[in-house]
Enzyme design. Structure first.
Site, PDB file in Angstrom:
ATOM      1  CG  HIS A 292      34.440  94.764 -49.718  1.00  0.00           C
ATOM      2  ND1 HIS A 292      35.627  94.101 -49.938  1.00  0.00           N
ATOM      3  CD2 HIS A 292      34.766  95.899 -49.028  1.00  0.00           C
ATOM      4  CE1 HIS A 292      36.624  94.802 -49.431  1.00  0.00           C
ATOM      5  NE2 HIS A 292      36.132  95.885 -48.867  1.00  0.00           N
ATOM      6  CB  SER A 293      34.720  94.077 -45.836  1.00  0.00           C
ATOM      7  OG  SER A 293      35.308  94.242 -44.577  1.00  0.00           O
ATOM      8  CE1 TYR A 294      30.383  93.244 -38.969  1.00  0.00           C
ATOM      9  CE2 TYR A 294      28.332  93.687 -40.118  1.00  0.00           C
ATOM     10  CZ  TYR A 294      29.002  93.327 -38.970  1.00  0.00           C
ATOM     11  OH  TYR A 294      28.299  93.035 -37.812  1.00  0.00           O
ATOM     12  CB  ALA A 323      34.391  90.608 -41.986  1.00  0.00           C
TER      13      ALA A 323
END
Length: 422
Positions: A292-294, A323
């Site tokens: 997820h994300s980073y 990201a």
């Protein structure tokens, strides 16, 4: 009468001028004292004058909150959801209270991982000495021995720790949406080993030693008589105290320093370390990753460092609002091609769940997570992610069976031809 008034006019003028000078002198002294005050205390600090102490409960029970049967955090007495603004106009105090609750939530999730999911901690670095800072990850009992499938979970950046997607969701919505527990439970039911990373536990925070106050410098020599100088100092000191007494000294937060954890000082380092010491040594033939994300950025960095290993071991990767940026991270053409075939990114979007979206970069397909809220993308993609994994694995197994069948057919034909020749 007129002559008397004319004679008094200069006297009145002198008196008025003298009073103006005295008033002006007092204003200047007040201004000087105020400037001295403001130089010592920041304007933002002045707003903290009425803060209660930063002393908060240590358990959910002391906070008077508990998770109900639906995994929602509710007040024990009122049944109401968590209220951030417990005290109006005290934002910093409310934020500190929220952070204190967040630390309790972190420990609560650790307990769920250990008791509900039957997972165990593995300390990092694996060869840590007794006096160095450490971190940890969580493993299911068969994480390293499962011969078939291994699921690796990587969250985004920030305050979240092992087992969490978003603290805000845990506190304001429920445990299912904010933690990784549904992913862990589903994976175990479907025969995966599970490994939960902890990419934000990168340092040990310790209190800085108190600095010794420098000795006051001796006063400058003055030609003023000692008694007059003392009276002047007392007068100035009294005026300053009058200003200071209007403002209580704001609370000062403890000054700390961070000691990085060896080879785990960042999310990227942590993911690489766990790959080298755990994932690469696991027995599983098929590795699956949810990032997820980073966490997506950290995965791409892993590919930059261990491209061939990842290609040989990883079956599929589900990214949620990742990201990563293949251009800024300088991913190779081989990495980009592999991601197009083996990755899918569920991104925040107003479109319905799983709606294909235009790719922004030539790396992997993008589909809607069915929400515009970044922190919800993992939870709302939950079923789609496991369906994606199953489909990819099914295709891989069919290809392997076809290859095996072709090899057997080729060998059989070869033996038949040889027998005919004889």
């Amino acid at each position: 009468m007129r002559s008397h008034l004319c004679a008094a006019t200069p006297v009145l003028y002198i008196l008025w001028f003298t009073m103006a000078q005295v008033a002006g002198q007092e204003d200047r002294e007040k201004t000087t004292a105020l400037k001295d005050l403001l130089s010592r205390i920041d304007l933002d600090e002045l707003m903290k004058k009425d803060e209660p102490p930063f002393t908060f409960p240590k358990t959910l029970e002391e906070f008077e909150y508990a998770f109900n049967e639906y995994g929602q955090l509710r007040h024990i007495k009122t049944g109401e959801p968590f209220v951030f603004n417990a005290r109006e106009d005290l934002h910093r105090w409310n934020q500190k209270r929220y952070e204190a609750l967040g630390e309790i939530i972190t420990q609560y999730v650790y307990e769920l991982l250990e008791k509900k999911c039957n997972m165990t901690k593995a300390i990092l670095p694996v060869d840590a000495t007794e006096d160095e800072p450490t971190t940890f990850i969580y493993l299911s009992p068969d994480a390293l021995s499962n011969p078939s499938k291994l699921l690796v979970l990587i969250q985004g950046s920030g305050v979240v720790r092992a087992g969490q997607w978003a603290r805000r969701l845990i506190i304001n919505q429920d445990l299912d949406s904010g933690t990784q527990i549904p992913f862990i439970t589903r994976a175990m039911e479907e025969g995966y080993g599970v490994l939960v990373l902890n990419p934000n536990e990168n340092y040990l925070e310790v209190e800085k030693p108190a600095k010794s106050s420098p000795l006051p410098s001796p006063p400058e020599p003055s030609d003023e008589p000692a008694e007059k100088r003392e009276r002047k100092d007392d007068k100035e000191g009294k005026k300053k105290r009058e200003f200071y007494e209007k403002y209580r000294n704001p609370q000062k937060e403890t000054e700390t320093e961070r000691i990085p954890i060896r080879e785990n000082g960042s999310s990227e380092e942590h993911v690489l370390y766990v790959w080298d010491h755990f994932v690469s040594k696991a027995a599983a033939k098929n590795v699956f990753i949810v990032a997820h994300s980073y966490g997506g950025l950290s995965f791409v960095e892993l590919m930059n460092q261990r491209e061939m290993q990842v290609k040989n071991r990883v079956c599929a990767v589900a990214l949620t609002d990742s990201a990563h940026n293949i251009w800024l991270q300088e991913a190779s053409k081989g990495t980009q091609d592999w991601m197009q075939q083996h990755c899918c990114n569920w991104v925040s979007s107003p479109e319905p769940l799983d709606t294909p979206l235009d790719p922004m970069l030539p790396d992997c397909p993008r589909v809607s997570a069915g929400t515009e809220r970044h922190e919800l993308t993992s939870w709302l993609s939950f079923n789609s992610i496991f369906r994606f994994f199953s489909e990819v694995l099914e295709v891989k197994e069919d290809e392997e069976m076809e290859e095996t069948s072709n090899i057997v057919t080729t060998r059989s034909s070869s033996l038949k031809s040889k027998h005919q020749d004889l």
